[in-house]
Design a protein around this motif. Structure first.
Motif, PDB file in Angstrom:
ATOM      1  N   THR A 175      33.006   6.719  16.242  1.00 57.43           N
ATOM      2  CA  THR A 175      32.964   5.741  17.207  1.00 57.43           C
ATOM      3  C   THR A 175      32.770   4.177  17.128  1.00 57.43           C
ATOM      4  O   THR A 175      32.794   3.452  17.591  1.00 57.43           O
ATOM      5  CB  THR A 175      32.146   6.328  18.482  1.00 57.43           C
ATOM      6  OG1 THR A 175      31.107   6.269  17.518  1.00 57.43           O
ATOM      7  CG2 THR A 175      32.873   7.838  18.743  1.00 57.43           C
ATOM      8  N   LYS A 176      31.835   4.270  15.650  1.00 55.69           N
ATOM      9  CA  LYS A 176      31.743   3.314  14.969  1.00 55.69           C
ATOM     10  C   LYS A 176      30.222   2.637  16.314  1.00 55.69           C
ATOM     11  O   LYS A 176      29.706   1.219  16.377  1.00 55.69           O
ATOM     12  CB  LYS A 176      32.683   1.891  14.493  1.00 55.69           C
ATOM     13  CG  LYS A 176      33.459   3.072  13.913  1.00 55.69           C
ATOM     14  CD  LYS A 176      34.443   1.181  13.236  1.00 55.69           C
ATOM     15  CE  LYS A 176      35.433   2.381  12.286  1.00 55.69           C
ATOM     16  NZ  LYS A 176      35.384   3.337  12.092  1.00 55.69           N
ATOM     17  N   GLU A 177      29.772   3.167  16.647  1.00 57.25           N
ATOM     18  CA  GLU A 177      28.977   2.528  18.067  1.00 57.25           C
ATOM     19  C   GLU A 177      27.422   3.833  17.461  1.00 57.25           C
ATOM     20  O   GLU A 177      27.491   4.957  17.576  1.00 57.25           O
ATOM     21  CB  GLU A 177      29.265   2.820  19.037  1.00 57.25           C
ATOM     22  CG  GLU A 177      30.930   1.920  19.466  1.00 57.25           C
ATOM     23  CD  GLU A 177      31.116   1.587  21.228  1.00 57.25           C
ATOM     24  OE1 GLU A 177      30.266   2.209  21.714  1.00 57.25           O
ATOM     25  OE2 GLU A 177      32.357   0.992  21.333  1.00 57.25           O
ATOM     26  N   LYS A 178      26.632   3.134  18.504  1.00 55.90           N
ATOM     27  CA  LYS A 178      25.314   4.061  18.534  1.00 55.90           C
ATOM     28  C   LYS A 178      24.912   4.117  19.695  1.00 55.90           C
ATOM     29  O   LYS A 178      25.656   3.083  20.591  1.00 55.90           O
ATOM     30  CB  LYS A 178      23.759   3.226  17.456  1.00 55.90           C
ATOM     31  CG  LYS A 178      23.949   3.272  15.609  1.00 55.90           C
ATOM     32  CD  LYS A 178      22.609   2.947  15.621  1.00 55.90           C
ATOM     33  CE  LYS A 178      22.885   2.407  14.314  1.00 55.90           C
ATOM     34  NZ  LYS A 178      22.895   4.006  13.115  1.00 55.90           N
ATOM     35  N   HIS A 237      26.431  16.870  13.222  1.00 58.26           N
ATOM     36  CA  HIS A 237      27.211  16.099  14.537  1.00 58.26           C
ATOM     37  C   HIS A 237      26.941  14.894  15.171  1.00 58.26           C
ATOM     38  O   HIS A 237      28.115  14.322  14.909  1.00 58.26           O
ATOM     39  CB  HIS A 237      27.075  17.357  15.413  1.00 58.26           C
ATOM     40  CG  HIS A 237      27.572  18.852  14.794  1.00 58.26           C
ATOM     41  ND1 HIS A 237      27.106  19.591  15.805  1.00 58.26           N
ATOM     42  CD2 HIS A 237      27.681  19.370  13.838  1.00 58.26           C
ATOM     43  CE1 HIS A 237      26.564  20.872  14.994  1.00 58.26           C
ATOM     44  NE2 HIS A 237      27.475  20.451  13.503  1.00 58.26           N
ATOM     45  N   TYR A 238      26.219  14.674  15.563  1.00 61.61           N
ATOM     46  CA  TYR A 238      25.836  13.286  16.082  1.00 61.61           C
ATOM     47  C   TYR A 238      26.480  11.749  15.153  1.00 61.61           C
ATOM     48  O   TYR A 238      27.538  11.322  15.241  1.00 61.61           O
ATOM     49  CB  TYR A 238      24.085  12.884  16.517  1.00 61.61           C
ATOM     50  CG  TYR A 238      24.221  11.342  16.102  1.00 61.61           C
ATOM     51  CD1 TYR A 238      24.339  10.597  17.209  1.00 61.61           C
ATOM     52  CD2 TYR A 238      23.761  10.519  15.188  1.00 61.61           C
ATOM     53  CE1 TYR A 238      24.191   9.183  17.294  1.00 61.61           C
ATOM     54  CE2 TYR A 238      23.102   9.399  15.367  1.00 61.61           C
ATOM     55  CZ  TYR A 238      23.348   9.095  16.623  1.00 61.61           C
ATOM     56  OH  TYR A 238      22.877   7.145  16.428  1.00 61.61           O
ATOM     57  N   GLN A 239      26.103  11.856  13.687  1.00 64.31           N
ATOM     58  CA  GLN A 239      26.751  11.456  12.450  1.00 64.31           C
ATOM     59  C   GLN A 239      28.360  11.340  12.862  1.00 64.31           C
ATOM     60  O   GLN A 239      28.438  10.456  12.130  1.00 64.31           O
ATOM     61  CB  GLN A 239      25.361  11.697  11.185  1.00 64.31           C
ATOM     62  CG  GLN A 239      24.138  11.401  11.730  1.00 64.31           C
ATOM     63  CD  GLN A 239      23.342  11.266  10.351  1.00 64.31           C
ATOM     64  OE1 GLN A 239      23.755  12.535   9.629  1.00 64.31           O
ATOM     65  NE2 GLN A 239      22.559  10.727   9.803  1.00 64.31           N
ATOM     66  N   GLU A 276      25.235  15.861  21.651  1.00 61.40           N
ATOM     67  CA  GLU A 276      24.890  16.267  20.390  1.00 61.40           C
ATOM     68  C   GLU A 276      22.889  15.064  19.567  1.00 61.40           C
ATOM     69  O   GLU A 276      22.160  15.858  19.499  1.00 61.40           O
ATOM     70  CB  GLU A 276      25.441  15.889  19.035  1.00 61.40           C
ATOM     71  CG  GLU A 276      26.709  16.171  19.275  1.00 61.40           C
ATOM     72  CD  GLU A 276      26.632  16.948  19.013  1.00 61.40           C
ATOM     73  OE1 GLU A 276      25.471  18.192  18.164  1.00 61.40           O
ATOM     74  OE2 GLU A 276      28.360  18.127  18.737  1.00 61.40           O
ATOM     75  N   LEU A 277      23.491  13.630  20.387  1.00 60.17           N
ATOM     76  CA  LEU A 277      22.174  13.812  19.847  1.00 60.17           C
ATOM     77  C   LEU A 277      20.736  13.712  20.698  1.00 60.17           C
ATOM     78  O   LEU A 277      19.849  14.296  20.355  1.00 60.17           O
ATOM     79  CB  LEU A 277      21.965  11.519  20.028  1.00 60.17           C
ATOM     80  CG  LEU A 277      20.682  11.089  19.963  1.00 60.17           C
ATOM     81  CD1 LEU A 277      20.063  10.805  17.966  1.00 60.17           C
ATOM     82  CD2 LEU A 277      21.085   9.138  19.760  1.00 60.17           C
ATOM     83  N   THR A 278      20.646  14.023  21.816  1.00 56.50           N
ATOM     84  CA  THR A 278      19.785  14.670  23.014  1.00 56.50           C
ATOM     85  C   THR A 278      19.882  15.636  23.046  1.00 56.50           C
ATOM     86  O   THR A 278      18.376  16.182  23.558  1.00 56.50           O
ATOM     87  CB  THR A 278      20.783  14.225  24.377  1.00 56.50           C
ATOM     88  OG1 THR A 278      21.589  13.327  24.985  1.00 56.50           O
ATOM     89  CG2 THR A 278      19.876  14.985  25.706  1.00 56.50           C
ATOM     90  N   GLU A 279      20.388  17.269  22.115  1.00 57.04           N
ATOM     91  CA  GLU A 279      20.181  18.205  21.925  1.00 57.04           C
ATOM     92  C   GLU A 279      19.032  18.251  20.771  1.00 57.04           C
ATOM     93  O   GLU A 279      18.751  18.505  21.150  1.00 57.04           O
ATOM     94  CB  GLU A 279      21.719  19.106  22.015  1.00 57.04           C
ATOM     95  CG  GLU A 279      22.048  19.234  23.056  1.00 57.04           C
ATOM     96  CD  GLU A 279      23.344  19.746  22.864  1.00 57.04           C
ATOM     97  OE1 GLU A 279      23.846  20.839  22.037  1.00 57.04           O
ATOM     98  OE2 GLU A 279      24.320  20.645  24.787  1.00 57.04           O
TER      99      GLU A 279
END
Length: 295
Positions: free
Chosen positions: A63-66, A55-57, A22-25
């Motif tokens: 996941t509680k991970e970046k 969606h990434y957020q 999602e972040l990549t897109e």
């Protein structure tokens, strides 16, 4: 907000992958939007980019991970959008998300929002289909005309000349003269045809036809300029391989950008071009023997 339960290791691993996608897109849509001149298309692409970031957020809360975007994908699809147009690049990217729906459904048991994200992704694709209206795709018919005509005509001409002349330099010279003349003829015919239909884009149409024809001519003649006179059959073989590759690349491009059947169009074009080449090859041999020409 209800307490978020920890994810199982397997689901967390897959959600992290979805989060990264999602972040990549988001970055891809944002960068591609920077190249789009149409304000409505740009605004829609940026809206989709913001939804991808949302969606990434959502995934991040579970996941509680970046994570970091996949930089090579951002670079690759941005590069494709510059070279082949954003229609092709984004549809190719959307098409490569074939397993996304399966992944969403599979993790919905632990993350109910997954189904909503899946619905958003489907809406993204529908929006793309509605907005993608690039100028170059409006002239696909002109490009297909130039490409098909060049492939069929020049493949046959070069194959026939190969047996008749058996000299790579003479074949290249004859092919270039034929190709340049045919390029001008085809482009002017397309211009006159478009003008007779009252189209205001007649000049652009003929330019697209001429460019497609000219590029094809250059690629098909090139092997005869590379190989020496004794290896004219090697040049012929390389030229035929080039024909198949041109058909493969162009058919794939059109199939992705216009949502057409790839296999049917590829085999149709390949069969016609190679059949004409085989027939012309035999004609060249017969003419050489009948006229008693020995170069």
């Amino acid at each position: 907000m209800p307490e978020i339960k920890p994810l199982s290791p397997e689901i967390k691993k897959r959600v992290l992958q979805m989060q990264q996608n999602e972040l990549t897109e988001y970055h891809i849509y944002t960068k591609v939007a920077g190249f789009v001149k149409n304000p409505e298309n740009k605004a829609t692409l940026l809206k989709i980019a913001n939804e991808e970031h949302r969606h990434y957020q959502i995934w991040e809360t579970f996941t509680k991970e970046k994570v970091q975007p996949i930089q090579w994908k951002v670079w690759w699809y941005t590069f494709l959008s510059v070279i082949f147009g954003y229609t092709f690049a984004l549809k190719l990217m959307e098409g490569n998300e074939g397993d996304a729906a399966y992944n969403y459904e599979d993790i919905a048991a632990e993350i109910p929002q997954a189904q909503k994200i899946a619905e958003d992704e489907e809406r993204h694709e529908q929006k793309l289909l509605a907005i993608l209206d690039e100028e170059r795709l409006q002239y696909v018919g002109s490009m297909v005309l130039g490409l098909n005509d060049a492939l069929v005509e020049l493949t046959g001409t070069l194959a026939g000349l190969t047996l008749a002349l058996q000299n790579t330099k003479l074949i290249a010279l004859s092919g270039l003269i034929t190709g340049v003349s045919a390029t001008l003829s085809m482009a002017s015919s397309e211009f006159l045809s478009a003008r007779s239909e009252g189209r205001e884009d007649a000049f652009k149409s003929c330019v697209y036809t001429g460019i497609a024809y000219c590029i094809t001519v250059a690629l098909l003649v090139l092997p005869y300029l590379v190989f020496d006179d004794e290896h004219y059959l090697h040049a012929l073989g390389t030229m035929l391989v080039t024909v198949v590759l041109i058909i493969l690349v162009f058919t794939y491009y059109i199939s992705v950008a216009k949502d057409l059947d790839f296999k049917k169009r590829f085999w149709e074009m390949a069969l016609i071009s190679l059949s004409v080449a085989a027939f012309s090859f035999v004609i060249g041999l017969l003419v050489k023997e009948a006229l008693g020409i020995d170069i």
